[in-house]
Design an enzyme around this catalytic site. Structure first.
Site, PDB file in Angstrom:
ATOM      1  N   ASP A  62     -11.405  -3.864 -62.642  1.00 52.73           N
ATOM      2  CA  ASP A  62     -12.076  -2.570 -62.563  1.00 52.73           C
ATOM      3  C   ASP A  62     -11.898  -2.099 -61.126  1.00 52.73           C
ATOM      4  OD1 ASP A  62     -13.706  -0.405 -62.306  1.00 52.73           O
ATOM      5  OD2 ASP A  62     -15.538  -1.398 -62.977  1.00 52.73           O
ATOM      6  N   ASN A  89      -2.266   3.625 -59.905  1.00 57.52           N
ATOM      7  CA  ASN A  89      -2.055   4.559 -61.012  1.00 57.52           C
ATOM      8  C   ASN A  89      -3.336   4.814 -61.817  1.00 57.52           C
ATOM      9  OD1 ASN A  89      -0.251   5.676 -63.424  1.00 57.52           O
ATOM     10  ND2 ASN A  89      -1.488   4.004 -64.274  1.00 57.52           N
ATOM     11  N   TYR A 157     -11.859  16.099 -61.060  1.00 62.01           N
ATOM     12  CA  TYR A 157     -10.505  15.523 -61.060  1.00 62.01           C
ATOM     13  C   TYR A 157      -9.649  16.165 -59.961  1.00 62.01           C
ATOM     14  CZ  TYR A 157      -5.898  14.136 -62.761  1.00 62.01           C
ATOM     15  OH  TYR A 157      -4.634  13.626 -62.849  1.00 62.01           O
ATOM     16  N   LYS A 161      -7.977  14.229 -56.730  1.00 63.46           N
ATOM     17  CA  LYS A 161      -6.527  14.128 -56.514  1.00 63.46           C
ATOM     18  C   LYS A 161      -6.102  14.791 -55.201  1.00 63.46           C
ATOM     19  CE  LYS A 161      -5.484  11.569 -60.001  1.00 63.46           C
ATOM     20  NZ  LYS A 161      -4.914  10.234 -59.827  1.00 63.46           N
TER      21      LYS A 161
HETATM   22  N1  LIG Z   1      -0.341  12.406 -67.631  1.00 63.69           N
HETATM   23  C1  LIG Z   1      -0.323  13.468 -66.805  1.00 63.69           C
HETATM   24  O1  LIG Z   1      -0.062  14.621 -67.216  1.00 63.69           O
HETATM   25  C2  LIG Z   1      -0.627  13.299 -65.341  1.00 63.69           C
HETATM   26  C3  LIG Z   1      -0.374  14.377 -64.474  1.00 63.69           C
HETATM   27  C4  LIG Z   1      -0.642  14.212 -63.113  1.00 63.69           C
HETATM   28  C5  LIG Z   1      -1.142  13.022 -62.647  1.00 63.69           C
HETATM   29  N2  LIG Z   1      -1.413  12.009 -63.523  1.00 63.69           N
HETATM   30  C6  LIG Z   1      -1.953  10.764 -62.983  1.00 63.69           C
HETATM   31  O2  LIG Z   1      -1.104   9.698 -63.361  1.00 63.69           O
HETATM   32  C7  LIG Z   1      -1.866   8.512 -63.564  1.00 63.69           C
HETATM   33  C8  LIG Z   1      -1.622   7.953 -64.964  1.00 63.69           C
HETATM   34  O3  LIG Z   1      -1.855   8.991 -65.903  1.00 63.69           O
HETATM   35  P1  LIG Z   1      -1.937   8.676 -67.471  1.00 63.69           P
HETATM   36  O4  LIG Z   1      -1.639   9.952 -68.163  1.00 63.69           O
HETATM   37  O5  LIG Z   1      -1.162   7.471 -67.823  1.00 63.69           O
HETATM   38  O6  LIG Z   1      -3.522   8.364 -67.588  1.00 63.69           O
HETATM   39  P2  LIG Z   1      -4.374   7.623 -68.744  1.00 63.69           P
HETATM   40  O7  LIG Z   1      -5.752   8.177 -68.643  1.00 63.69           O
HETATM   41  O8  LIG Z   1      -3.659   7.679 -70.055  1.00 63.69           O
HETATM   42  O9  LIG Z   1      -4.358   6.087 -68.270  1.00 63.69           O
HETATM   43  C9  LIG Z   1      -5.171   5.644 -67.239  1.00 63.69           C
HETATM   44  C10 LIG Z   1      -5.308   4.145 -67.324  1.00 63.69           C
HETATM   45  O10 LIG Z   1      -6.215   3.734 -66.275  1.00 63.69           O
HETATM   46  C11 LIG Z   1      -7.117   2.782 -66.817  1.00 63.69           C
HETATM   47  N3  LIG Z   1      -8.360   2.783 -66.066  1.00 63.69           N
HETATM   48  C12 LIG Z   1      -9.363   3.703 -66.095  1.00 63.69           C
HETATM   49  N4  LIG Z   1     -10.374   3.303 -65.313  1.00 63.69           N
HETATM   50  C13 LIG Z   1     -10.008   2.137 -64.754  1.00 63.69           C
HETATM   51  C14 LIG Z   1     -10.641   1.246 -63.850  1.00 63.69           C
HETATM   52  N5  LIG Z   1     -11.873   1.496 -63.384  1.00 63.69           N
HETATM   53  N6  LIG Z   1      -9.976   0.141 -63.467  1.00 63.69           N
HETATM   54  C15 LIG Z   1      -8.731  -0.132 -63.946  1.00 63.69           C
HETATM   55  N7  LIG Z   1      -8.100   0.668 -64.825  1.00 63.69           N
HETATM   56  C16 LIG Z   1      -8.730   1.793 -65.225  1.00 63.69           C
HETATM   57  C17 LIG Z   1      -7.319   3.254 -68.256  1.00 63.69           C
HETATM   58  O11 LIG Z   1      -7.888   2.216 -69.064  1.00 63.69           O
HETATM   59  C18 LIG Z   1      -5.900   3.639 -68.636  1.00 63.69           C
HETATM   60  O12 LIG Z   1      -5.179   2.519 -69.100  1.00 63.69           O
HETATM   61  C19 LIG Z   1      -3.315   8.898 -63.296  1.00 63.69           C
HETATM   62  O13 LIG Z   1      -3.630   8.626 -61.944  1.00 63.69           O
HETATM   63  C20 LIG Z   1      -3.317  10.393 -63.530  1.00 63.69           C
HETATM   64  O14 LIG Z   1      -4.357  11.044 -62.816  1.00 63.69           O
HETATM   65  C21 LIG Z   1      -1.151  12.107 -64.843  1.00 63.69           C
END
Ligand SMILES: NC(=O)c1ccc[n+]([C@@H]2O[C@H](COP(=O)([O-])OP(=O)(O)OC[C@H]3O[C@@H](n4cnc5c(N)ncnc54)[C@H](O)[C@@H]3O)[C@@H](O)[C@H]2O)c1
Length: 251
Positions: A62, A89, A157, A161
């Site tokens: 976590d 990530n 959010y 970021k």
């Molecule tokens: N998908 C997009 O469009 C997008 C766009 C810009 C930035 N991002 C960033 O990219 C990254 C990944 O995005 P995604 O779409 O795969 O997100 P997602 O929400 O699908 O996955 C996030 C993962 O983080 C894990 N997580 C959450 N809280 C946690 C904690 N306290 N400790 C450990 N793990 C934890 C979740 O269980 C999940 O597996 C994120 O930082 C997101 O902000 C995503």
């Protein structure tokens, strides 16, 4: 094998972008630590990598809990002897719905900050002592177009970021003397296996129309930047934010 034997911790690698990276970096020779909060998805991601003949393990983490991040770093070093790369990530992201600035519950605001920002700090604090000993390390943080574009209905959010970019610059200055590079990647909309209210097909089409390169944003389009930042090829780059977004907007 561009990342041969590099030990890479990827937080939040149980699903979405992080899981894709875990599989791809393992294919480039990296030893992957899936540092995921969700036990089921984290273990499954690690199993998928090992069943393909590559190296990975799951360490339940976590990121918002400092002891948990210390455990993540200690267990990684016990298993693999070092930490070469940390990919921050994990975020509270896909589960967030749209809410106006005055409708976000205080506990939701606090949770987003605890994971997306404080979690970043905890993970860096946990791994940097090992990287300092090695006199080398790569930290890759994750930001979003949401803050560049000032996306509405997402204020916690967006704020978190924006903080990631400032954090990246400040930390990069503090650890450069040990050849530790701290960089950031900032994505626009990325399509993953997780459906999100905030990025429906109309929104995906709109974003793609604005891009110079008119292909959908997907993890396979991002991973090359990550491999570069994790590899020795980026040893003279630090404090930077790179935008693999198909030219959606310019920085
Ligand atoms: N998908 C997009 O469009 C997008 C766009 C810009 C930035 N991002 C960033 O990219 C990254 C990944 O995005 P995604 O779409 O795969 O997100 P997602 O929400 O699908 O996955 C996030 C993962 O983080 C894990 N997580 C959450 N809280 C946690 C904690 N306290 N400790 C450990 N793990 C934890 C979740 O269980 C999940 O597996 C994120 O930082 C997101 O902000 C995503």
């Amino acid at each position: 094998m561009r990342l041969k034997d590099k030990v890479c911790i990827i937080t939040g690698a149980g699903q979405g972008i992080g899981k894709y990276y875990a599989k791809k970096l393992a294919g480039k020779g990296a030893k992957i630590v899936v540092a995921e909060y969700n036990e089921e998805s984290g273990q499954a991601a690690a199993n998928e990598i090992t069943s393909n003949g590559n190296e990975a393990c799951f360490i339940q983490t976590d990121v918002s809990n400092e002891n948990s991040t210390i455990n993540m770093a200690e267990k990684t070093v016990q298993k693999y002897g070092r930490i070469d790369v940390l990919i921050n990530n994990a975020a509270i992201f896909a589960s967030l719905g749209f809410k106006s600035y005055d409708q976000i519950p205080v506990d939701e605001w606090d949770r987003v900050m605890a994971v997306n920002l404080k979690g970043l700090w905890f993970c860096c604090k946990a791994v940097i002592p090992y990287m300092k000993e090695q006199k080398k390390g790569k930290i890759i943080n994750t930001s979003s177009s949401a803050w560049d574009l000032g996306r509405a209905q997402y204020l916690h959010y967006v704020t978190s970021k924006a903080g990631v970019v400032g954090f990246t610059r400040g930390l990069a200055k503090e650890v450069g003397d040990w050849d530790i590079n701290v960089n950031c990647v900032s994505y626009a909309g990325v399509i993953t296996e997780i459906e999100r209210e905030s990025y429906n097909t109309d929104a995906q089409q709109w974003v793609m129309n604005q891009q110079c390169i008119k292909r959908p944003g997907a993890p396979n389009e991002l991973v090359g930047t990550i491999i570069f930042l994790a590899s020795d090829d980026s040893d003279f780059i630090s404090g930077q934010t790179i935008h693999p977004n198909g030219g959606f907007y310019f920085h």
